[in-house]
Design an enzyme around this catalytic site. Structure first.
Site, PDB file in Angstrom:
ATOM      1  N   ASP A   8       0.851  -1.188   0.000  1.00 12.07           N
ATOM      2  CA  ASP A   8       0.000   0.000   0.000  1.00 12.07           C
ATOM      3  C   ASP A   8       0.890   1.243   0.000  1.00 12.07           C
ATOM      4  O   ASP A   8       2.044   1.192   0.456  1.00 12.07           O
ATOM      5  CB  ASP A   8      -0.917   0.017   1.225  1.00 12.07           C
ATOM      6  CG  ASP A   8      -1.922   1.169   1.175  1.00 12.07           C
ATOM      7  OD1 ASP A   8      -2.679   1.253   0.194  1.00 12.07           O
ATOM      8  OD2 ASP A   8      -1.922   1.995   2.094  1.00 12.07           O
ATOM      9  N   GLU A  10       0.794   5.770   0.516  1.00 13.05           N
ATOM     10  CA  GLU A  10       0.098   7.028   0.790  1.00 13.05           C
ATOM     11  C   GLU A  10       0.737   8.096  -0.094  1.00 13.05           C
ATOM     12  O   GLU A  10       1.933   8.016  -0.399  1.00 13.05           O
ATOM     13  CB  GLU A  10       0.193   7.417   2.266  1.00 13.05           C
ATOM     14  CG  GLU A  10      -0.447   6.434   3.221  1.00 13.05           C
ATOM     15  CD  GLU A  10      -1.938   6.261   3.015  1.00 13.05           C
ATOM     16  OE1 GLU A  10      -2.587   7.217   2.522  1.00 13.05           O
ATOM     17  OE2 GLU A  10      -2.458   5.174   3.329  1.00 13.05           O
ATOM     18  N   HIS A  58      -4.242  10.893   5.698  1.00 17.53           N
ATOM     19  CA  HIS A  58      -3.056  10.212   6.238  1.00 17.53           C
ATOM     20  C   HIS A  58      -2.382  10.947   7.395  1.00 17.53           C
ATOM     21  O   HIS A  58      -1.646  10.336   8.180  1.00 17.53           O
ATOM     22  CB  HIS A  58      -2.040   9.928   5.139  1.00 17.53           C
ATOM     23  CG  HIS A  58      -1.614  11.125   4.340  1.00 17.53           C
ATOM     24  ND1 HIS A  58      -0.941  12.195   4.876  1.00 17.53           N
ATOM     25  CD2 HIS A  58      -1.760  11.403   3.016  1.00 17.53           C
ATOM     26  CE1 HIS A  58      -0.680  13.078   3.941  1.00 17.53           C
ATOM     27  NE2 HIS A  58      -1.194  12.634   2.795  1.00 17.53           N
ATOM     28  N   HIS A 153      -5.292   6.652   7.688  1.00 20.25           N
ATOM     29  CA  HIS A 153      -4.687   5.715   6.751  1.00 20.25           C
ATOM     30  C   HIS A 153      -3.177   5.694   6.976  1.00 20.25           C
ATOM     31  O   HIS A 153      -2.538   6.729   7.115  1.00 20.25           O
ATOM     32  CB  HIS A 153      -4.971   6.142   5.307  1.00 20.25           C
ATOM     33  CG  HIS A 153      -6.378   5.900   4.885  1.00 20.25           C
ATOM     34  ND1 HIS A 153      -6.714   5.408   3.641  1.00 20.25           N
ATOM     35  CD2 HIS A 153      -7.552   6.073   5.544  1.00 20.25           C
ATOM     36  CE1 HIS A 153      -8.035   5.303   3.547  1.00 20.25           C
ATOM     37  NE2 HIS A 153      -8.562   5.707   4.689  1.00 20.25           N
ATOM     38  N   ASP A 158      -2.347  -0.506   6.665  1.00 17.72           N
ATOM     39  CA  ASP A 158      -3.306  -0.907   5.639  1.00 17.72           C
ATOM     40  C   ASP A 158      -2.838  -2.166   4.908  1.00 17.72           C
ATOM     41  O   ASP A 158      -3.652  -3.009   4.524  1.00 17.72           O
ATOM     42  CB  ASP A 158      -3.532   0.232   4.648  1.00 17.72           C
ATOM     43  CG  ASP A 158      -4.372   1.355   5.245  1.00 17.72           C
ATOM     44  OD1 ASP A 158      -4.755   1.235   6.431  1.00 17.72           O
ATOM     45  OD2 ASP A 158      -4.628   2.351   4.553  1.00 17.72           O
TER      46      ASP A 158
END
Length: 235
Positions: A8, A10, A58, A153, A158
């Site tokens: 994942d 960001e 985030h 997040h 995640d």
């Protein structure tokens, strides 16, 4: 040994083509469907501010990221980590687009070329649960995976949640054996031999239509677990 990386990212915003950058990469490794603890996690200085909407998601401020390495400084370690693995991402086009853009800035082969085996869990979820919400939070709820600690997040968090979701979504029956406690074990009725003759046993073979229906069912199971179900592997 089958190696999978659940990944994942960001980012500073939603559009890599408009100059948004990656600010965090989180990845966890699965070997034969088991987490190994060999994780990859880096915060990255994007050399620009995050958009207001992204920052609310985030919480990684420009000040926090200012002393973190730039993508060019972690690219080699990252590419080495993901090499030869199947990559598992939720909504893969988003993350892959950003990774491709970052690597293109360095004139390196795209992520898509370096890791051609990419599984998109969003696509898989839509196949399994058509018409339902298939966000990571929704899937955690559906598969009873606790995400109560997910306030913002975070790429590593995640990725860990997605690994649990992926294993739950792709779980198949691996054995005919059923583990039961002694108290729960089925009782076996004992039969006493008799001198009376046993009647003729009639065996009814499946007709072609029934065999075709059975094969269609097994093929559907194969598709759901993205592998061969046990009835195919033992045939």
């Amino acid at each position: 040994m089958r190696r999978q990386i659940v990944l994942d990212t960001e980012t500073t915003g939603l559009n890599a083509r408009n100059g948004d950058r990656i600010i965090e990469i989180g990845a966890v490794e699965l070997l034969n469907r088991k987490l190994t603890g060999n994780n990859f996690h880096m915060y990255i200085n994007p050399e620009r501010d995050s958009e207001e909407g992204a920052l609310a998601v985030h919480g990684l401020t420009t000040e926090f990221l200012s002393d973190k390495p730039k993508f060019a400084e972690i690219a080699e370690a990252f590419c080495t980590y993901v090499k030869d693995a199947e990559i598992i991402i939720h909504n893969a086009p988003f993350d892959v687009g950003f990774l491709n853009a970052e690597l293109a800035r360095m004139n390196l082969p795209s992520f898509s070329d370096q890791c051609p085996a990419i599984t998109d869990t969003l696509v898989l979820a839509k196949e399994l649960h058509p018409g339902k919400r298939n966000s990571l939070d929704a899937l955690c709820g559906r598969y009873e995976i606790s995400n109560s600690h997910r306030k913002l997040h975070g790429a590593l968090l995640d990725a860990e949640l997605l690994a649990d979701v992926f294993l739950a979504m792709s779980r198949g029956q691996n054995s005919f054996e059923i583990d039961m406690a002694d108290d729960d074990a089925p009782k076996v009725q004992e039969f006493v031999a008799s001198d009376q003759p046993v009647g003729e046993i009639t065996v009814l073979a499946a007709v072609d239509d029934e065999l075709n229906e059975h094969e269609t069912l097994l093929n559907g199971l194969d598709k759901q677990i993205r592998d061969k179900c046990i009835w195919h592997t033992t045939a």
